[in-house]
Scaffold this active site. Structure first.
Site, short mmCIF file in Angstrom:
data_model
loop_
_atom_site.label_atom_id
_atom_site.label_comp_id
_atom_site.label_asym_id
_atom_site.label_seq_id
_atom_site.Cartn_x
_atom_site.Cartn_y
_atom_site.Cartn_z
N MET A 34 47.86 -27.35 42.22
CA MET A 34 46.91 -26.44 41.56
C MET A 34 46.25 -25.55 42.62
O MET A 34 45.16 -25.01 42.42
CB MET A 34 45.85 -27.23 40.79
CG MET A 34 46.47 -28.08 39.67
SD MET A 34 45.35 -28.43 38.32
CE MET A 34 44.10 -29.38 39.15
N HIS A 41 48.77 -31.59 50.66
CA HIS A 41 49.85 -30.77 50.09
C HIS A 41 50.87 -30.40 51.17
O HIS A 41 52.07 -30.40 50.92
CB HIS A 41 49.29 -29.47 49.50
CG HIS A 41 48.31 -29.67 48.39
ND1 HIS A 41 46.97 -29.39 48.51
CD2 HIS A 41 48.47 -30.12 47.11
CE1 HIS A 41 46.36 -29.64 47.38
NE2 HIS A 41 47.23 -30.10 46.52
N GLN A 158 48.85 -40.85 37.90
CA GLN A 158 49.59 -39.62 37.57
C GLN A 158 51.05 -39.74 38.02
O GLN A 158 51.97 -39.35 37.30
CB GLN A 158 48.94 -38.41 38.24
CG GLN A 158 49.78 -37.14 38.18
CD GLN A 158 49.08 -35.92 38.74
OE1 GLN A 158 48.31 -35.30 38.02
NE2 GLN A 158 49.33 -35.58 39.99
N VAL A 181 47.28 -38.73 52.34
CA VAL A 181 46.82 -38.27 53.66
C VAL A 181 45.30 -38.43 53.69
O VAL A 181 44.61 -38.08 52.73
CB VAL A 181 47.22 -36.81 53.91
CG1 VAL A 181 46.73 -36.33 55.28
CG2 VAL A 181 48.74 -36.65 53.81
N SER A 190 41.40 -34.31 49.21
CA SER A 190 41.40 -33.84 47.84
C SER A 190 40.80 -32.44 47.83
O SER A 190 39.87 -32.16 48.60
CB SER A 190 40.55 -34.77 46.97
OG SER A 190 40.17 -34.11 45.78
O1 PAF Z 1 48.03 -33.23 40.93
C1 PAF Z 1 47.88 -32.04 40.60
O2 PAF Z 1 47.55 -31.17 41.41
C2 PAF Z 1 48.12 -31.62 39.16
O3 PAF Z 1 47.73 -32.63 38.27
C3 PAF Z 1 49.58 -31.17 38.89
C4 PAF Z 1 50.55 -32.31 39.10
C5 PAF Z 1 49.94 -30.00 39.79
C6 PAF Z 1 49.72 -30.71 37.42
O4 PAF Z 1 48.88 -29.64 37.14
#
Ligand code: PAF
Length: 283
Positions: A34, A41, A158, A181, A190
């Protein structure tokens, strides 16, 4: 100088770009995000590069996974900085759909997950969340047609939900979970950590310390219910409002009573001021 990734905002443009990448490099890895990208990331992107010839990163703040009371409007967004970082990492494609490209007028379909999505963890506190996640992730998987998709273990439930969804819907994208991480003091990275005040930032690593301490005590054979009660008290005394601290089976997410019921995953969610933090650890 590193080459800027191709940036696409509509499904036809995405299909064309993917077809070109397929011609040249054959395999594609997807990192769904997102935006507001951080080292967590970037580590997914590095894992992705090892697993495929080309890496696509999606950036889409998905309105369907936020309740009206949550932070959709204020969720951190910095597209230019994200693209600059992804350029340095050698990412090939950024899929940044507009809201209208993802959810055109009249959009009326949802993927409604069960099983791990109803484990009584995040789903209890964010009942709208996993339906929004599986709807958008199913779309991302079908849009990109990647061979593999990388998710952080930080969002452990998730990860289980998305894995189940891809398997249940026969989507051939292989879901891979990658290690969380952490900052030096243990705080899991986060995008929402930017909400923490300096004082809250000092307090935040308590969650990881409790997870580590609880894992050690479980391994030492202490009673799990007592360990969790102690952990909840420690987190509360540090200034958090605890949503849950639970010991679950690492695969099924079913509650566990003893070490022998494992493999065990400890999962925690707690609110510090306006910020809700989650974390987890394998025992
Ligand atoms: O973990 C996230 O950033 C979101 O939940 C995702 C998997 C990109 C879905 O919008």
């Amino acid at each position: 100088m590193a080459r800027k990734p191709i940036i696409v905002r509509t499904v036809p443009a995405l299909r064309k770009a993917i077809a070109q990448l397929r011609k040249r490099r054959k395999t594609i890895a997807l990192v769904p995000t997102m935006g507001a990208l951080h080292e967590g990331h970037f580590s997914l992107v590095r894992h992705a590069r090892k697993r495929a010839g080309a890496v696509a990163v999606s950036i889409f703040v998905n309105p369907k996974q936020f309740a009206p009371t949550e932070d959709f409007g204020s969720y951190p967004r910095n597209f230019a900085r994200d693209v600059a970082a992804l350029t340095e990492l050698g990412v090939d494609l950024v899929w940044a759909p507009t809201d209208a490209a993802m959810y055109p007028d009249g959009f009326s379909t949802a993927v409604l997950p069960d099983g791990p999505a109803k484990a009584g963890l995040e789903d209890t506190y964010r009942p709208h969340f996993f339906g929004g996640v599986t709807t958008v992730v199913a779309k991302l998987f079908l849009q990109v047609g990647a061979d593999v998709a990388l998710f952080g273990q930080k969002d452990y439930q998730q990860l289980k939900v998305v894995t189940r969804m891809a398997s249940d819907l026969d989507i051939p994208t292989k879901v891979v979970g990658c290690p969380t991480v952490r900052e030096k003091d243990g705080l899991a990275l986060s995008s929402r950590n930017v909400y923490l005040s300096p004082a809250e930032r000092q307090t935040a690593p308590v969650l990881y310390r409790v997870l580590k301490d609880s894992a050690a005590r479980i391994k030492a054979g202490e009673t799990i219910a007592k360990i969790l009660a102690d952990g909840r008290a420690t987190i509360t005394n540090a200034g958090f409002a605890v949503d849950y601290l639970e010991a679950r089976h690492a695969e099924t997410l079913e509650p566990v009573a003893t070490y022998g019921d494992g493999p065990i995953r400890l999962l925690v969610a707690a609110r510090l001021g306006k910020t809700r933090l989650i974390d987890n650890l394998g025992v």
